[in-house]
Write an enzyme that holds these catalytic residues in place. Sequence first.
Site, PDB file in Angstrom:
ATOM      1  N   ASP A  50      -8.160  -7.409   0.498  1.00  0.00           N
ATOM      2  CA  ASP A  50      -7.148  -7.618   1.616  1.00  0.00           C
ATOM      3  C   ASP A  50      -7.881  -7.326   2.902  1.00  0.00           C
ATOM      4  O   ASP A  50      -8.755  -6.477   2.859  1.00  0.00           O
ATOM      5  CB  ASP A  50      -6.072  -6.927   1.270  1.00  0.00           C
ATOM      6  CG  ASP A  50      -6.021  -5.364   2.020  1.00  0.00           C
ATOM      7  OD1 ASP A  50      -6.700  -4.642   1.203  1.00  0.00           O
ATOM      8  OD2 ASP A  50      -5.643  -5.086   2.852  1.00  0.00           O
ATOM      9  N   CYS A  79     -13.417 -29.046   5.412  1.00  0.00           N
ATOM     10  CA  CYS A  79     -12.189 -28.001   5.202  1.00  0.00           C
ATOM     11  C   CYS A  79     -10.955 -28.898   4.849  1.00  0.00           C
ATOM     12  O   CYS A  79     -10.824 -29.725   5.737  1.00  0.00           O
ATOM     13  CB  CYS A  79     -11.944 -26.911   6.025  1.00  0.00           C
ATOM     14  SG  CYS A  79     -10.630 -25.886   5.808  1.00  0.00           S
ATOM     15  N   CYS A 135      -8.005 -28.225  10.317  1.00  0.00           N
ATOM     16  CA  CYS A 135      -9.136 -29.070  10.219  1.00  0.00           C
ATOM     17  C   CYS A 135      -8.841 -30.359   9.905  1.00  0.00           C
ATOM     18  O   CYS A 135      -9.746 -31.204  10.509  1.00  0.00           O
ATOM     19  CB  CYS A 135     -10.250 -28.376   9.387  1.00  0.00           C
ATOM     20  SG  CYS A 135     -10.843 -26.967   9.632  1.00  0.00           S
ATOM     21  N   HIS A 139      -6.671 -21.453   9.131  1.00  0.00           N
ATOM     22  CA  HIS A 139      -7.883 -22.083   8.901  1.00  0.00           C
ATOM     23  C   HIS A 139      -8.494 -20.951   8.425  1.00  0.00           C
ATOM     24  O   HIS A 139      -9.152 -20.902   7.277  1.00  0.00           O
ATOM     25  CB  HIS A 139      -8.667 -22.742  10.095  1.00  0.00           C
ATOM     26  CG  HIS A 139     -10.037 -22.863   9.415  1.00  0.00           C
ATOM     27  ND1 HIS A 139     -10.544 -23.656   8.624  1.00  0.00           N
ATOM     28  CD2 HIS A 139     -11.256 -21.825   9.860  1.00  0.00           C
ATOM     29  CE1 HIS A 139     -11.936 -23.644   8.761  1.00  0.00           C
ATOM     30  NE2 HIS A 139     -12.242 -22.327   9.189  1.00  0.00           N
ATOM     31  N   CYS A 196      -7.864 -27.659   5.169  1.00  0.00           N
ATOM     32  CA  CYS A 196      -6.639 -27.003   5.902  1.00  0.00           C
ATOM     33  C   CYS A 196      -6.152 -27.846   6.886  1.00  0.00           C
ATOM     34  O   CYS A 196      -6.779 -28.842   7.364  1.00  0.00           O
ATOM     35  CB  CYS A 196      -7.137 -25.821   6.284  1.00  0.00           C
ATOM     36  SG  CYS A 196      -7.687 -25.649   8.153  1.00  0.00           S
ATOM     37  N   ASP A 238       0.711  -1.275  -0.081  1.00  0.00           N
ATOM     38  CA  ASP A 238       0.074   0.135   0.121  1.00  0.00           C
ATOM     39  C   ASP A 238       0.955   1.267   0.088  1.00  0.00           C
ATOM     40  O   ASP A 238       2.013   1.009  -0.039  1.00  0.00           O
ATOM     41  CB  ASP A 238      -0.990  -0.091   1.112  1.00  0.00           C
ATOM     42  CG  ASP A 238      -0.416  -0.249   2.440  1.00  0.00           C
ATOM     43  OD1 ASP A 238       1.031  -0.029   2.443  1.00  0.00           O
ATOM     44  OD2 ASP A 238      -1.147  -0.529   3.499  1.00  0.00           O
TER      45      ASP A 238
END
Lengths: 385, 385
Positions: free
Chosen positions: B265, B303, B308, B334, B305, B92
């Site tokens: 974002d 999920c 999980c 997660h 990930c 930014d």
Amino acid sequence: MDPFRFQVEARAGRARVGRLFTPHGAVETPLFMPVGTAGSVKGLMPKDLEAIGSQVLLANTYHLLLRPGPERVRALGGLHGFAGWKGPWLTDSGGFQVMSLGHMRRIDEEGVVFQSHLDGRLIKLTPERSIAVQEALGADLIMAFDECPPYPSPREYLEASLERTLRWLERSLKAKTRPDQALFGIAQGGTDPELRRRSTLETIRFDLPGYAIGGLAVGEPKEAMFAMVELSTRLLPEDRPRYLMGVGHPEDLVAAMGLGVDLFDCVYPTRTGRFGSALVPEGRLNLKNARFLEDRRPLEEGCDCYTCQTFGRAYLAHLVRAGEMLGGILLSLHNLRHLHRLTEAARQAIREGRYGDFAREFARRRFGREVPPWFREALAAGGHW
Amino acid sequence: MDPFRFQVEARAGRARVGRLFTPHGAVETPLFMPVGTAGSVKGLMPKDLEAIGSQVLLANTYHLLLRPGPERVRALGGLHGFAGWKGPWLTDSGGFQVMSLGHMRRIDEEGVVFQSHLDGRLIKLTPERSIAVQEALGADLIMAFDECPPYPSPREYLEASLERTLRWLERSLKAKTRPDQALFGIAQGGTDPELRRRSTLETIRFDLPGYAIGGLAVGEPKEAMFAMVELSTRLLPEDRPRYLMGVGHPEDLVAAMGLGVDLFDCVYPTRTGRFGSALVPEGRLNLKNARFLEDRRPLEEGCDCYTCQTFGRAYLAHLVRAGEMLGGILLSLHNLRHLHRLTEAARQAIREGRYGDFAREFARRRFGREVPPWFREALAAGGHW
């Protein structure tokens, strides 16, 4: 067949390579056990510990007793079902933390009453309760309830305490019911050779699957500590694993492995990592030092850990300064890998009959020309110097 | 060939799937960018971000300007050489943090003077300086220096500020020298339709490789925010990526993707994770809640990930209660994966021409019967409801 068989596979002087079988897999010794105090090695995922070659994790009975409580862990499948690490676990007996963290209220023949450091609750820990908690937690290796006297302590206190520890060992054994857990006895005796000898001999009469050398690394001089390790490893049976509790400085591992110690644990590599320091063959790098802010080199040349393979010291120094949690995580990962690589190299040197060369090369990088006498003497006693 | 080509590959109503080429790889939009404030996504290793499908990381010019300083990052190879993430970066302009974090001292036509929140140093940020810093940091996507007025602001202030932002955009473009960085312009105008329209139209006259919708998600009602997103995406050119800054709530992503927004974002998924909450299709689970202490289910059924796949809610709730840093790490992982899976599912739904079904199914799980009007209206305006 005994699920806790221990085989010595190679020897060099008094050092040895062993294989310890547990219900959750076999591990190679000597090995270092990362400490997962509350069922979590701070900041590290089990998959990362597996990737760096961790073999056994240690959890603290005291912390898990207070939170989330042993019955809850049992209901969730014990440590193996609860905490994501599927390999072997070891739990301590809780005694050490009661004395160092709890607000102790009373210690007597029955056990210890202490006040939780979390909420002030009064909690009683006895040999029977410690074993019941450890059975609920379900670690593969569990420890007898002992008293670890502070250093220095008067001889009379050491003596009374070691006798009580022996009676507590007997009660611990009687209380134990699960055949899939191996109970280790802990020898005490401070740094008094006669008491240490008596405690060790009385402990091994119980014919246990493993023995711990307790009450050391609590502030005594290195000479005194290694005199006790030397004495203990001469007395302990050759065919059982030996665990030097709370030891994690690389130089201590090299000296103790030379005397035939098989298991180690310590919060040192992760705690010093969170505080911004990295273990390297020369000692320790304090990443807060400004000289690292433009240093592109990895923490340790030749290290195969993710941290060293991915980041330079400059970035890690930046993270430490900025208070970014990733800094402590990446340093902890490296520091544990550093200790694992040290034990791996030691195993190879023992197999190849050159542990003396290994220890001298270690000393050259770690100490330069000024090898401390305690180190040389421990190695000499082990037949390596 | 332009290193920043953007191709729209599929459309459903006003939603689209695109491919944005950068010097550090091509990425698929719509996508969510994890925020690595000081060059580190808090607690997560780049390899873990890669494993969950992160494509672009965002770093804050303000934070890196203060520490470790742009020249140091440049000397270490820019963000790509410094921080271990080899894919595309976005920085930014620093303007937003100057106003929200710095002790601002003066804002005028020239730029902003502020006091560092770290050491009180007075620092001047101008369009020229912001671009110079971003060139030193070396991100692929960089942002023009803008002023983001607070909500609410008087119309006269919004107007003066957007005019200044346009002059600063012109100066940002003039200051820019590196051809391997794409400068995005930022449209402002608050929630005033006329000013928002003017700012957007004046900004796109610069024919930039991408455009950001700025000054939203700063406290205004959702209706007002999405009216501006709707208006903006109608005015912005179809063949350039559109970035809605600071937006990260799942429901906002679904509504904005339906209107043709490509990039997002927000610190929300990692910050809320560190605070003990998990994103799930129904909303958010607060792991501090006692009901999770015995819940063996994963955070989110289905999920993929690591969190999980490895841990139950009971363990995560324990970590959060015990203040173990691993809790925040696993929840952050997660939560980011949750947002990445959301954009992946959105891309597939767009490719298959069923974004309306996707959004309705999302709304059914997230809102039940009470779908908020702003959500339905945004989806209807996008041609999906």
